[in-house]
Design a protein around this motif. Structure first.
Motif, PDB file in Angstrom:
ATOM      1  N   ARG A  36      -7.753  -1.808  -2.946  1.00 34.80           N
ATOM      2  CA  ARG A  36      -7.225  -2.309  -1.688  1.00 34.80           C
ATOM      3  C   ARG A  36      -8.350  -2.591  -0.701  1.00 34.80           C
ATOM      4  O   ARG A  36      -8.291  -3.533   0.076  1.00 34.80           O
TER       5      ARG A  36
ATOM      6  N   ASP B 219      -7.393   2.911  -6.922  1.00 31.34           N
ATOM      7  CA  ASP B 219      -6.408   2.129  -6.186  1.00 31.34           C
ATOM      8  C   ASP B 219      -6.879   1.847  -4.761  1.00 31.34           C
ATOM      9  O   ASP B 219      -6.735   0.744  -4.245  1.00 31.34           O
TER      10      ASP B 219
ATOM     11  N   MET C  80       3.336  -0.920 -10.957  1.00 26.89           N
ATOM     12  CA  MET C  80       2.600  -1.360  -9.779  1.00 26.89           C
ATOM     13  C   MET C  80       1.373  -2.177 -10.157  1.00 26.89           C
ATOM     14  O   MET C  80       1.017  -3.151  -9.482  1.00 26.89           O
TER      15      MET C  80
ATOM     16  N   SER D  73       2.712   1.740  -3.267  1.00 25.32           N
ATOM     17  CA  SER D  73       1.785   2.144  -4.321  1.00 25.32           C
ATOM     18  C   SER D  73       1.475   3.630  -4.242  1.00 25.32           C
ATOM     19  O   SER D  73       1.487   4.346  -5.253  1.00 25.32           O
TER      20      SER D  73
ATOM     21  N   ASP E 206       0.824  -1.203   0.000  1.00 31.55           N
ATOM     22  CA  ASP E 206       0.000   0.000   0.000  1.00 31.55           C
ATOM     23  C   ASP E 206       0.858   1.252   0.000  1.00 31.55           C
ATOM     24  O   ASP E 206       0.635   2.192  -0.761  1.00 31.55           O
TER      25      ASP E 206
ATOM     26  N   ARG F 161      -0.310  -5.999  -8.982  1.00 31.69           N
ATOM     27  CA  ARG F 161      -1.688  -6.133  -8.505  1.00 31.69           C
ATOM     28  C   ARG F 161      -2.535  -7.014  -9.405  1.00 31.69           C
ATOM     29  O   ARG F 161      -3.449  -7.696  -8.938  1.00 31.69           O
TER      30      ARG F 161
END
Length: 411
Positions: free
Chosen positions: A83, A79, A123, A44, A41, A127
């Protein structure tokens, strides 16, 4: 005196690997969930902020800067949504497509630092494997490479082939990182499941062993104590019949009855000793040490332990003191909110003194009613001619002190 410091205990339930090959960031089971997910996290967001600033810095007009800023904000919101719902992503492909579209629009803007926007795809390469698994993730990684390569060729011409070749190694490497994290999450979850099954099997074996021990003790009581009690009853009956006419024979019968009763008492003592809890093997100090070690591990609260190994605890008080300690520690875990607990066992003034003290929130004894737990502790100690004292105050912690006569004071 030493301190029992609990090991790191993960918080939250261990998550599985998700449906199929999917694995979201918060799928990582403890203790990886906090550490690795936090690192992902944080990285990112750092990448997003730094690359957005660089990309915006290279834009040539205000309108493009406003549009790029809005797109970066949308990317960040997507994003965050990714998460937030990483454990069970409802529409992972749609989420990945929207973020990829945002980056594609950013790459189309006339920025002198277009590579900064392209770096956001790095990134996403991690993911996409976490969200979608290796097969679908590989397809997305290929798309990311094509987008970044097209942006490099547009920006640098044929010199952009160097960037494309470099990215040909970077994007698969990021995908491998995502796959490794997903595999680690699944492996950890499987080990947690195996451990839970092992603990369940051990509990079943313990129950079987307890049932078998009960049956054995039942046979022992039937074959020994019951027979002696029956013989005692028969001799007393014979003595009653002979008492009037043949008192000397009645006296002999009573002697035999007394001997049978003594044998029954001896055999009962043997059975009682066998019934003595296995957790008391080694004495009360060792049992308390095991109890505090286990409690500290389960609750995460450190325990300072001071146990005098030379304390002479009466056998009839051993079980009661251990149960008092268990109940007091249970109350600490449920109500006290303590940062540290102290447990001590000592002998003073002809008494064995067990003390459990915490630095928790305490309570007002004048306003709080006595609970079942405290009443149970009081009854156990009182039955041994001892006393139980509870000292507490709001914000001042609670101290439970049980005193029972020591072995030298037994009657």
């Amino acid at each position: 005196m030493h301190t029992v410091t609990p090991p790191h205990t993960p918080s939250g339930p261990a998550a599985g690997s998700g449906a199929g090959e999917r694995a979201g960031w918060t799928d990582l089971p403890p203790p990886l969930d906090r550490r690795i997910a936090f690192a992902l996290d944080t990285s990112s967001w750092v990448v997003l902020v730094v690359m957005s600033v660089l990309g915006l810095w290279g834009l040539r007009d205000t309108g493009s800067m406003v549009l790029a800023g809005a797109l970066c904000l949308v990317y960040g919101l997507l994003d965050a949504v990714g998460r937030r719902h990483a454990a069970v992503p409802r529409y992972p492909s749609l989420l990945m497509a929207l973020q990829t579209l945002v980056v594609a629009i950013l790459l189309a803007l006339p920025s002198d630092y277009r590579d900064a926007f392209a770096f956001l795809l790095v990134m996403l390469s991690i993911r996409c494997v976490l969200f979608l698994g290796p097969r679908a993730g590989a397809a997305w990684i290929a798309l990311f490479w094509l987008l970044s390569s097209a942006a490099a060729l547009w920006e640098y011409g044929l010199s952009g082939l160097v960037v494309a070749g470099f990215n040909l190694g970077v994007y698969p490497l990021c995908g491998m990182v995502g796959y490794a994290l997903a595999a680690l999450a699944r492996s950890t979850a499987e080990r947690a499941d195996a451990l839970a099954e092992l603990q369940l099997a051990q509990a079943r074996l313990r129950r079987v062993a307890v049932d078998e021990e009960r049956r054995r003790l039942g046979r022992d009581l039937h074959d020994s104590v019951k027979q002696q009690v029956f013989a005692t009853t028969m001799q007393i009956g014979a003595a009653r019949a002979l008492l009037a006419d043949r008192p000397e024979r009645a006296s002999e019968a009573l002697d035999r009855a007394e001997q049978a009763a003594r044998r029954a008492g001896t055999e009962l003592n043997t059975v009682i000793h066998e019934l003595r809890s296995a957790e008391l093997d080694g004495g009360v100090p060792l049992a308390l040490q095991r109890l505090t070690d286990s409690w500290a591990q389960e609750t995460g609260t450190p325990v300072r332990v001071g146990l005098a190994e030379t304390v002479q605890v009466p056998e009839q008080a051993e079980h009661a003191l251990l149960r008092v300690a268990e109940e007091a520690l249970s109350n600490v875990a449920r109500h006290a909110g303590a940062r540290q607990v102290e447990v001590s066992l000592a002998e003073a003034g002809g008494e064995v003194v067990l003390t459990i003290a915490d630095d928790g929130r305490g309570y007002d004894p004048g306003r709080a009613r006595t609970g079942v737990g405290v009443s149970s502790m009081q009854e156990r100690v009182t039955a041994l001619d001892g006393r139980l004292d509870v000292h507490t105050a709001p914000g001042g912690g609670t101290t439970v002190r049980a005193r029972v006569p020591s072995r030298g004071e037994e009657t």
